[in-house]
Design a protein around this motif. Structure first.
Motif, PDB file in Angstrom:
ATOM      1  N   GLY A  51      10.839  14.684 -29.662  1.00 23.87           N
ATOM      2  CA  GLY A  51      11.526  14.932 -28.414  1.00 23.87           C
ATOM      3  C   GLY A  51      11.661  16.409 -28.101  1.00 23.87           C
ATOM      4  O   GLY A  51      10.955  16.951 -27.252  1.00 23.87           O
ATOM      5  N   LEU A  52      12.544  17.083 -28.852  1.00 22.63           N
ATOM      6  CA  LEU A  52      12.883  18.464 -28.548  1.00 22.63           C
ATOM      7  C   LEU A  52      11.695  19.413 -28.696  1.00 22.63           C
ATOM      8  O   LEU A  52      11.383  20.176 -27.766  1.00 22.63           O
ATOM      9  N   LEU A  53      11.021  19.395 -29.839  1.00 21.86           N
ATOM     10  CA  LEU A  53       9.891  20.312 -30.053  1.00 21.86           C
ATOM     11  C   LEU A  53       8.739  20.021 -29.103  1.00 21.86           C
ATOM     12  O   LEU A  53       8.087  20.949 -28.608  1.00 21.86           O
ATOM     13  N   ASN A  54       8.503  18.742 -28.848  1.00 14.77           N
ATOM     14  CA  ASN A  54       7.445  18.384 -27.905  1.00 14.77           C
ATOM     15  C   ASN A  54       7.784  18.904 -26.507  1.00 14.77           C
ATOM     16  O   ASN A  54       6.917  19.413 -25.790  1.00 14.77           O
ATOM     17  N   GLY A  55       9.054  18.793 -26.123  1.00 14.21           N
ATOM     18  CA  GLY A  55       9.484  19.296 -24.823  1.00 14.21           C
ATOM     19  C   GLY A  55       9.342  20.805 -24.722  1.00 14.21           C
ATOM     20  O   GLY A  55       8.904  21.333 -23.695  1.00 14.21           O
ATOM     21  N   ILE A  56       9.697  21.517 -25.802  1.00 16.95           N
ATOM     22  CA  ILE A  56       9.554  22.974 -25.816  1.00 16.95           C
ATOM     23  C   ILE A  56       8.078  23.364 -25.716  1.00 16.95           C
ATOM     24  O   ILE A  56       7.723  24.305 -24.984  1.00 16.95           O
ATOM     25  N   ALA A  57       7.215  22.636 -26.427  1.00 20.88           N
ATOM     26  CA  ALA A  57       5.779  22.922 -26.385  1.00 20.88           C
ATOM     27  C   ALA A  57       5.222  22.730 -24.971  1.00 20.88           C
ATOM     28  O   ALA A  57       4.431  23.546 -24.473  1.00 20.88           O
ATOM     29  N   ILE A  58       5.649  21.655 -24.313  1.00 18.28           N
ATOM     30  CA  ILE A  58       5.175  21.375 -22.947  1.00 18.28           C
ATOM     31  C   ILE A  58       5.693  22.429 -21.976  1.00 18.28           C
ATOM     32  O   ILE A  58       4.950  22.948 -21.142  1.00 18.28           O
ATOM     33  N   LEU A  59       6.984  22.762 -22.099  1.00 17.83           N
ATOM     34  CA  LEU A  59       7.616  23.679 -21.139  1.00 17.83           C
ATOM     35  C   LEU A  59       7.078  25.100 -21.292  1.00 17.83           C
ATOM     36  O   LEU A  59       6.871  25.808 -20.299  1.00 17.83           O
ATOM     37  N   THR A  60       6.845  25.516 -22.534  1.00 17.06           N
ATOM     38  CA  THR A  60       6.368  26.880 -22.781  1.00 17.06           C
ATOM     39  C   THR A  60       4.844  26.976 -22.805  1.00 17.06           C
ATOM     40  O   THR A  60       4.304  28.073 -22.919  1.00 17.06           O
ATOM     41  N   LYS A  61       4.189  25.790 -22.741  1.00 17.84           N
ATOM     42  CA  LYS A  61       2.723  25.724 -22.816  1.00 17.84           C
ATOM     43  C   LYS A  61       2.204  26.434 -24.059  1.00 17.84           C
ATOM     44  O   LYS A  61       1.241  27.186 -24.036  1.00 17.84           O
ATOM     45  N   SER A  62       2.889  26.134 -25.164  1.00 16.64           N
ATOM     46  CA  SER A  62       2.560  26.765 -26.448  1.00 16.64           C
ATOM     47  C   SER A  62       2.495  25.708 -27.541  1.00 16.64           C
ATOM     48  O   SER A  62       3.318  24.781 -27.550  1.00 16.64           O
ATOM     49  N   PRO A  63       1.557  25.822 -28.488  1.00 12.45           N
ATOM     50  CA  PRO A  63       1.486  24.879 -29.605  1.00 12.45           C
ATOM     51  C   PRO A  63       2.557  25.121 -30.661  1.00 12.45           C
ATOM     52  O   PRO A  63       2.600  24.432 -31.671  1.00 12.45           O
ATOM     53  N   LEU A  64       3.412  26.113 -30.450  1.00 10.79           N
ATOM     54  CA  LEU A  64       4.560  26.444 -31.292  1.00 10.79           C
ATOM     55  C   LEU A  64       4.198  27.184 -32.578  1.00 10.79           C
ATOM     56  O   LEU A  64       4.946  28.048 -33.025  1.00 10.79           O
ATOM     57  N   ILE A  65       3.102  26.827 -33.214  1.00  6.86           N
ATOM     58  CA  ILE A  65       2.709  27.480 -34.463  1.00  6.86           C
ATOM     59  C   ILE A  65       1.223  27.813 -34.414  1.00  6.86           C
ATOM     60  O   ILE A  65       0.478  27.275 -33.589  1.00  6.86           O
ATOM     61  N   ASN A  66       0.788  28.697 -35.319  1.00  3.94           N
ATOM     62  CA  ASN A  66      -0.634  29.052 -35.354  1.00  3.94           C
ATOM     63  C   ASN A  66      -1.426  27.994 -36.133  1.00  3.94           C
ATOM     64  O   ASN A  66      -0.861  27.124 -36.790  1.00  3.94           O
ATOM     65  N   THR A  67      -2.728  28.104 -36.065  1.00  5.76           N
ATOM     66  CA  THR A  67      -3.610  27.107 -36.690  1.00  5.76           C
ATOM     67  C   THR A  67      -3.398  27.012 -38.193  1.00  5.76           C
ATOM     68  O   THR A  67      -3.421  25.924 -38.776  1.00  5.76           O
ATOM     69  N   ALA A  68      -3.168  28.141 -38.838  1.00  3.54           N
ATOM     70  CA  ALA A  68      -3.005  28.160 -40.299  1.00  3.54           C
ATOM     71  C   ALA A  68      -1.760  27.409 -40.757  1.00  3.54           C
ATOM     72  O   ALA A  68      -1.694  26.944 -41.901  1.00  3.54           O
ATOM     73  N   SER A  69      -0.776  27.288 -39.886  1.00  2.00           N
ATOM     74  CA  SER A  69       0.490  26.649 -40.267  1.00  2.00           C
ATOM     75  C   SER A  69       0.560  25.179 -39.871  1.00  2.00           C
ATOM     76  O   SER A  69       1.583  24.520 -40.116  1.00  2.00           O
TER      77      SER A  69
END
Length: 270
Positions: A51-69
């Motif tokens: 819910g929350l992290l998915n919403g933040i990812a959608i709103l900020t248009k960011s995958p939240l973390i880099n590929t290595a993580s």
């Protein structure tokens, strides 16, 4: 969609937090609340992730973390989900134990109740998650804002090489076992009418048994909602971003409805 997936989870997390306080305060007397409290912590993680992290990812248009993580994030996601899943048969077993051997169940110490949850839910789910995470056939999922949810790095490999089958096997296990436990519990209640009558007294051990008996209804309904959600995902929610969003929302909803069911069916929590 991004804003809604932030506001709704925060609302339910606050609500669940209040319910958890009541569960904790009453857990010395109502043994079943200990198992629900452990499950609540796992469910809050699921709500944060889907819910929350998915919403933040959608709103900020960011995958939240880099590929290595990604693998570390996915380890947490899988661990939380399996942990949530393993709590369902554990809670179903606690309902059977409470009805089959009420005196023994009421004598269960706190360290034993939480120890059972740690071993058979938290630790077991972590061992399975960690032991499979770095296998060559394991496919990592990550937050993809354009897809409105989690995507597999290689979906064909995910379906073909065994990971999807592991999820399916665990989901079947955590559905079939509670059905067995709840069926046995209901059979006992029907056979021993005295347990049904025990929901009426208001004092002493009978009052505690009343709460333990009433816990059966929201627990069964919660398992039913989980089954319906998995059926909906299996049948299909279409394709495209909104289909991915719907799947994430179903995962979130499985956990979000738990405190609602508890409050609706348990006057003690109200």
């Amino acid at each position: 969609s991004g804003a809604s997936m932030i506001i709704i989870p925060i609302t339910f997390l606050i609500f669940y937090g209040l319910v958890m306080i009541v569960l904790w305060n009453s857990s010395k007397e109502v043994i079943g609340f200990r198992y629900l409290l452990s499950s609540a912590v796992a469910e809050c993680q699921v709500m944060i992730q889907y819910g929350l992290l998915n919403g933040i990812a959608i709103l900020t248009k960011s995958p939240l973390i880099n590929t290595a993580s990604r693998k570390w994030m996915h380890l947490w996601i899988v661990w939380a989900w399996f942990n949530y899943c393993f709590h369902m048969p554990l809670i179903a077993w606690s309902r059977l134990h409470a009805i089959y051997a009420p005196h023994s169940f009421r004598g269960q110490r706190q360290w034993m109740s939480y120890g059972i949850c740690v071993v058979f839910a938290w630790l077991l789910s972590f061992i399975i998650s960690a032991s499979t995470q770095w296998q060559p056939w394991f496919v990592t999922f990550y937050f993809e804002p354009a897809a409105y949810g989690l995507l597999a790095e290689d979906f064909i490999k995910y379906q073909r090489d065994g990971e999807a089958q592991i999820y399916l096997g665990i989901h079947i296990f955590v559905v079939v076992l509670p059905i067995v436990f709840y069926s046995a519990t209901i059979a006992l209640l029907i056979k021993h009418r005295a347990f049904i009558a025990s929901v009426k007294p208001e004092k002493g051990g009978n009052k505690k048994q009343s709460v333990e008996s009433k816990l059966l209804v929201p627990c069964i309904l919660h398992t039913t909602i989980f089954v319906l959600g998995q059926v909906a995902i299996t049948i299909g929610t279409g394709s495209g971003p909104w289909a991915t969003w719907t799947i994430a929302f179903i995962f979130f909803l499985n956990s979000a409805l738990s405190p609602v069911l508890l409050v609706v069916f348990l006057p003690t929590l109200r």
